[in-house]
Write a protein that holds these residues in place. Structure first.
Motif, mmCIF file in Angstrom:
data_model
loop_
_atom_site.group_PDB
_atom_site.id
_atom_site.type_symbol
_atom_site.label_atom_id
_atom_site.label_comp_id
_atom_site.label_asym_id
_atom_site.label_seq_id
_atom_site.Cartn_x
_atom_site.Cartn_y
_atom_site.Cartn_z
ATOM 1 N N LEU A 18 0.829 -1.204 0.000
ATOM 2 C CA LEU A 18 0.000 0.000 0.000
ATOM 3 C C LEU A 18 0.864 1.255 0.000
ATOM 4 N N LEU A 19 1.810 1.332 0.898
ATOM 5 C CA LEU A 19 2.596 2.552 1.058
ATOM 6 C C LEU A 19 3.524 2.822 -0.113
ATOM 7 N N SER A 20 3.792 1.805 -0.927
ATOM 8 C CA SER A 20 4.655 2.008 -2.092
ATOM 9 C C SER A 20 3.903 2.543 -3.303
ATOM 10 N N ALA A 21 2.594 2.753 -3.163
ATOM 11 C CA ALA A 21 1.811 3.294 -4.291
ATOM 12 C C ALA A 21 2.386 4.629 -4.725
ATOM 13 N N PRO A 22 2.612 4.826 -6.018
ATOM 14 C CA PRO A 22 3.219 6.069 -6.497
ATOM 15 C C PRO A 22 2.492 7.331 -6.040
ATOM 16 N N ALA A 23 1.160 7.294 -5.967
ATOM 17 C CA ALA A 23 0.410 8.489 -5.560
ATOM 18 C C ALA A 23 0.768 8.897 -4.137
ATOM 19 N N ILE A 24 0.939 7.921 -3.254
ATOM 20 C CA ILE A 24 1.316 8.230 -1.874
ATOM 21 C C ILE A 24 2.716 8.827 -1.829
ATOM 22 N N GLN A 25 3.624 8.237 -2.572
ATOM 23 C CA GLN A 25 4.993 8.750 -2.588
ATOM 24 C C GLN A 25 5.066 10.155 -3.180
ATOM 25 N N ARG A 26 4.253 10.424 -4.199
ATOM 26 C CA ARG A 26 4.223 11.765 -4.786
ATOM 27 C C ARG A 26 3.725 12.790 -3.776
ATOM 28 N N VAL A 108 -13.790 1.528 -9.890
ATOM 29 C CA VAL A 108 -14.036 0.100 -9.677
ATOM 30 C C VAL A 108 -13.216 -0.414 -8.491
ATOM 31 N N THR A 109 -11.999 0.074 -8.337
ATOM 32 C CA THR A 109 -11.166 -0.369 -7.221
ATOM 33 C C THR A 109 -11.775 0.022 -5.881
ATOM 34 N N THR A 110 -12.318 1.220 -5.805
ATOM 35 C CA THR A 110 -12.974 1.667 -4.571
ATOM 36 C C THR A 110 -14.216 0.841 -4.302
ATOM 37 N N GLU A 111 -14.990 0.613 -5.344
ATOM 38 C CA GLU A 111 -16.206 -0.185 -5.203
ATOM 39 C C GLU A 111 -15.872 -1.606 -4.757
ATOM 40 N N ALA A 112 -14.773 -2.145 -5.286
ATOM 41 C CA ALA A 112 -14.360 -3.491 -4.901
ATOM 42 C C ALA A 112 -13.949 -3.544 -3.434
ATOM 43 N N MET A 113 -13.262 -2.501 -2.955
ATOM 44 C CA MET A 113 -12.849 -2.472 -1.553
ATOM 45 C C MET A 113 -14.067 -2.424 -0.631
ATOM 46 N N VAL A 114 -15.027 -1.601 -0.983
ATOM 47 C CA VAL A 114 -16.242 -1.500 -0.175
ATOM 48 C C VAL A 114 -17.014 -2.822 -0.214
ATOM 49 N N ALA A 115 -17.110 -3.412 -1.388
ATOM 50 C CA ALA A 115 -17.827 -4.680 -1.526
ATOM 51 C C ALA A 115 -17.153 -5.781 -0.711
ATOM 52 N N TYR A 116 -15.831 -5.779 -0.678
ATOM 53 C CA TYR A 116 -15.099 -6.775 0.101
ATOM 54 C C TYR A 116 -15.409 -6.619 1.584
ATOM 55 N N ALA A 117 -15.502 -5.370 2.040
ATOM 56 C CA ALA A 117 -15.832 -5.118 3.452
ATOM 57 C C ALA A 117 -17.236 -5.625 3.775
ATOM 58 N N TYR A 206 -6.863 -1.254 -1.146
ATOM 59 C CA TYR A 206 -6.585 0.174 -0.951
ATOM 60 C C TYR A 206 -5.347 0.577 -1.745
ATOM 61 N N GLY A 207 -4.395 -0.314 -1.827
ATOM 62 C CA GLY A 207 -3.234 -0.052 -2.674
ATOM 63 C C GLY A 207 -3.625 0.119 -4.131
ATOM 64 N N GLN A 208 -4.591 -0.658 -4.581
ATOM 65 C CA GLN A 208 -5.074 -0.519 -5.954
ATOM 66 C C GLN A 208 -5.843 0.785 -6.147
ATOM 67 N N VAL A 209 -6.581 1.213 -5.116
ATOM 68 C CA VAL A 209 -7.270 2.500 -5.195
ATOM 69 C C VAL A 209 -6.258 3.614 -5.435
ATOM 70 N N PHE A 210 -5.179 3.615 -4.671
ATOM 71 C CA PHE A 210 -4.159 4.659 -4.830
ATOM 72 C C PHE A 210 -3.431 4.538 -6.162
ATOM 73 N N ARG A 211 -3.203 3.337 -6.634
ATOM 74 C CA ARG A 211 -2.565 3.174 -7.935
ATOM 75 C C ARG A 211 -3.484 3.661 -9.049
ATOM 76 N N GLY A 212 -4.782 3.522 -8.862
ATOM 77 C CA GLY A 212 -5.733 4.058 -9.832
ATOM 78 C C GLY A 212 -5.709 5.575 -9.859
ATOM 79 N N LEU A 213 -5.527 6.203 -8.703
ATOM 80 C CA LEU A 213 -5.443 7.661 -8.655
ATOM 81 C C LEU A 213 -4.261 8.141 -9.482
ATOM 82 N N GLU A 214 -3.128 7.497 -9.301
ATOM 83 C CA GLU A 214 -1.914 7.889 -10.008
ATOM 84 C C GLU A 214 -2.089 7.770 -11.520
#
Length: 230
Positions: A18-26, A108-117, A206-214
Motif C-alpha cells: 500500500l505505502l509504495s503506491a506512487p500516488a502516496i509517494q508523490r 471500480v477499485t474503490t467499489e471493490a474495496m467496499v464490496a469486500y468489506a 486500498y493499494g489498488q485504489v491509490f494506484r488508480g489515482l496515479e
C-alpha cells in the motif's frame, strides 16, 4: 505475542504494498497536483460514506459471544457520522465540484474495496471488519497529517480544504488505541484469522485504489492530461 503485534507482523508486506503506491509517494514528496488531491478526496468520499452502514451491519451481525463489542461499535459509529460531508466540504474548498463528486460513480477499485468489506461482514465473520479499521486508521495515523502538510505546501490551498486528513490524523490516534484494546480481547483463532484476512485484502485493495489515482490523474504518463477519477 499479543494479537496486535501478530497482526502487524503478518500484514507487514501487505502494508508495504500500500505505502509504495506512487500516488502516496508523490504526495509525501510534494509532487502533487490539485487534480490528484481531488481524485483522492472523491474516492475517499465513496468509501467513507459506507463506514456508518458497515458499522451498523457489524452490530446487527454480532453473535452472543461478541456482545461485549456492541458498546465499542456504537461508540465508533457515533464518531464517524458526517465524515463523508467533511470530505465534500474539502473538495469544494479545494476548488472542486462538490455536487459532481457526490453524484459520481466510484472507481471500480474503490467499489471493490467496499464490496469486500460488506462481504466480510455479511457472509463471513463480522469481527473481520476490524481488519479494515486496522488498515484505514493505522494508515491515517502514520500518513494523514504529514500528507496534509506536504499537499497544502505544494498547492497553497486553504486549511479548510484539509479537514478530512487533519481530523483523521488526530482522531484516529485515539481510535488506534481503542482498536488495540479490542484486538487484545479477540482470543479465538477464527476471529483472529478473520481480522488478518480482511486486513490483507484491504491493504491490497486500498493499494489498488491509490494506484488508480496515479494512473487516472495522468501522472503515470503525459503530465498534461490531468483527469479526475470519478
Amino acid at each position: 505475542m499479543k494479537f496486535n503485534e501478530q497482526l502487524a507482523r503478518e500484514t507487514a508486506a501487505d502494508r508495504d504494498f500500500l505505502l509504495s503506491a506512487p500516488a502516496i509517494q508523490r504526495c509525501l514528496s510534494g509532487e502533487v497536483t490539485r487534480e490528484l488531491y481531488l481524485a483522492f478526496l472523491t474516492q475517499a468520499y465513496h468509501h467513507v460514506r459506507h463506514t456508518v452502514p458497515l458499522l451498523m451491519a457489524v452490530g446487527s451481525r454480532l453473535s452472543g459471544r461478541h456482545a461485549w463489542l456492541q458498546g465499542p461499535v456504537l461508540h465508533y459509529l457515533e464518531e464517524e457520522v458526517g465524515h463523508d460531508q467533511w470530505i465534500l466540504n474539502d473538495i469544494q474548498n479545494a476548488g472542486g465540484d462538490r455536487a459532481a463528486a457526490a453524484a459520481s460513480a466510484p472507481a471500480v477499485t474503490t467499489e471493490a474495496m467496499v464490496a469486500y468489506a460488506y462481504d466480510t461482514v455479511m457472509r463471513g465473520n463480522p469481527v473481520g471488519f476490524f481488519g479494515m479499521v486496522y488498515v484505514l486508521e493505522g494508515t491515517s495515523v502514520s500518513l494523514a497529517l504529514r500528507a496534509a502538510d506536504r499537499i497544502q505546501a505544494a498547492l497553497c490551498l486553504p486549511t479548510s480544504a484539509f479537514s478530512y486528513l487533519r481530523s483523521h490524523g488526530e482522531l484516529d490516534q485515539d481510535h488506534v488505541q481503542d482498536l488495540a484494546g479490542i484486538l487484545e480481547k479477540l482470543h479465538e483463532a477464527r476471529d483472529q484469522e478473520a481480522v488478518i484476512r480482511c486486513a490483507k485484502g484491504i491493504f491490497w485493495l486500498y493499494g489498488q485504489v491509490f494506484r488508480g489515482l496515479e494512473a487516472n490523474s495522468g501522472l503515470s504518463g503525459a503530465k498534461g492530461d490531468m483527469r479526475r477519477t470519478a
